[in-house]
Design a protein around this motif. Structure first.
Motif, short mmCIF file in Angstrom:
data_model
loop_
_atom_site.label_atom_id
_atom_site.label_comp_id
_atom_site.label_asym_id
_atom_site.label_seq_id
_atom_site.Cartn_x
_atom_site.Cartn_y
_atom_site.Cartn_z
N MET A 194 -2.91 11.81 6.40
CA MET A 194 -3.68 10.70 6.93
C MET A 194 -2.84 9.44 6.82
O MET A 194 -2.28 9.13 5.77
CB MET A 194 -4.98 10.57 6.15
N THR A 195 -2.78 8.68 7.88
CA THR A 195 -2.03 7.43 7.91
C THR A 195 -2.92 6.28 7.46
O THR A 195 -4.05 6.15 7.91
CB THR A 195 -1.51 7.15 9.34
N PRO A 196 -2.42 5.45 6.55
CA PRO A 196 -3.25 4.33 6.08
C PRO A 196 -3.52 3.31 7.18
O PRO A 196 -2.73 3.13 8.08
CB PRO A 196 -2.41 3.70 4.98
N ARG A 197 -4.69 2.66 7.10
CA ARG A 197 -5.02 1.59 8.03
C ARG A 197 -4.12 0.39 7.74
O ARG A 197 -3.67 0.21 6.60
CB ARG A 197 -6.49 1.21 7.87
N PHE A 237 -4.22 7.39 -2.12
CA PHE A 237 -5.36 6.51 -2.38
C PHE A 237 -5.88 5.83 -1.12
O PHE A 237 -6.96 5.25 -1.14
CB PHE A 237 -5.01 5.49 -3.47
N SER A 238 -5.13 5.92 -0.03
CA SER A 238 -5.60 5.40 1.25
C SER A 238 -6.49 6.40 1.96
O SER A 238 -7.14 6.07 2.95
CB SER A 238 -4.41 5.04 2.15
N GLY A 239 -6.52 7.63 1.49
CA GLY A 239 -7.30 8.68 2.12
C GLY A 239 -8.53 9.04 1.31
O GLY A 239 -8.77 8.50 0.23
N PRO A 240 -9.30 9.99 1.82
CA PRO A 240 -10.51 10.43 1.12
C PRO A 240 -10.17 11.44 0.02
O PRO A 240 -9.07 11.95 -0.05
CB PRO A 240 -11.32 11.09 2.23
N LYS A 255 -6.48 12.08 -5.98
CA LYS A 255 -6.29 10.81 -6.69
C LYS A 255 -6.23 11.03 -8.20
O LYS A 255 -5.41 10.41 -8.89
CB LYS A 255 -7.42 9.85 -6.33
N MET A 256 -7.08 11.91 -8.70
CA MET A 256 -7.07 12.22 -10.12
C MET A 256 -5.75 12.90 -10.52
O MET A 256 -5.18 12.58 -11.57
CB MET A 256 -8.26 13.10 -10.48
N LEU A 257 -5.27 13.81 -9.70
CA LEU A 257 -4.00 14.49 -9.99
C LEU A 257 -2.84 13.51 -9.97
O LEU A 257 -1.95 13.58 -10.82
CB LEU A 257 -3.76 15.63 -8.99
N TRP A 258 -2.84 12.59 -9.01
CA TRP A 258 -1.75 11.60 -8.95
C TRP A 258 -1.77 10.73 -10.22
O TRP A 258 -0.73 10.47 -10.81
CB TRP A 258 -1.86 10.73 -7.70
N THR A 259 -2.95 10.31 -10.63
CA THR A 259 -3.08 9.48 -11.82
C THR A 259 -2.66 10.25 -13.07
O THR A 259 -1.92 9.72 -13.92
CB THR A 259 -4.54 8.98 -11.96
#
Length: 154
Positions: A1-4, A68-71, A76-80
């Protein structure tokens, strides 16, 4: 997904987060203790680590921004979690000289990155490709950590 487009300001936040983890890890340098450890012949020269990590940290920051720009909360938890495990390793290995605990940490880091890459492949190909070199480097670093542990176990 590309960020806005309006999400581009978040990139700076991720660069700062990753720089903070990098700065924390850099407080624990190899030093004399590391120089006297037995290491396998395939240990890279010390000068290569800052080069590799600089590139990887930039890629990790961009991947975090994409994630974090995507759903989705799990990615997000794994990245953190991987950021926390990443910072913890330097403290355990170089700061506390706990090679075995550092090895456990890096194995957990590898597992976290593996799961992150699996999930990112389905939802964020950009993050997947940015995190894959990191996964490969951590696999190598885990093997090196394990070998150093075995060579220096008393």
């Amino acid at each position: 997904m590309t960020p806005r487009p309006r999400a581009y300001g978040m990139l700076l936040l991720f660069l700062l987060i990753v720089a903070g983890v990098s700065y924390f890890g850099a407080q624990f340098r190899p030093g004399e203790w590391y120089l006297h450890l037995l290491k396998p012949g395939w240990t890279p020269p010390n000068w290569i680590f800052p080069i590799v990590w600089s590139i990887l940290y930039l890629m990790i920051a961009v991947a975090g921004w994409l994630i974090f720009s995507g759903p989705g909360i799990i990615l997000k938890m794994l990245w953190t979690l991987q950021m926390l495990l990443n910072g913890l390793w330097s403290w355990l290995f170089f700061g506390m000289h706990l090679i075995g605990f550092a090895f456990l940490d890096i194995l957990l880091l590898f597992a976290c990155l593996f799961l992150l890459c699996l999930r990112a492949y389905r939802t964020s190909r950009g993050a997947f490709w940015l995190m894959t070199p990191y996964l490969i480097w951590v696999a190598y670093a885990a093997a090196l950590n394990g070998a150093i542990y075995l060579l220096n176990a008393a």
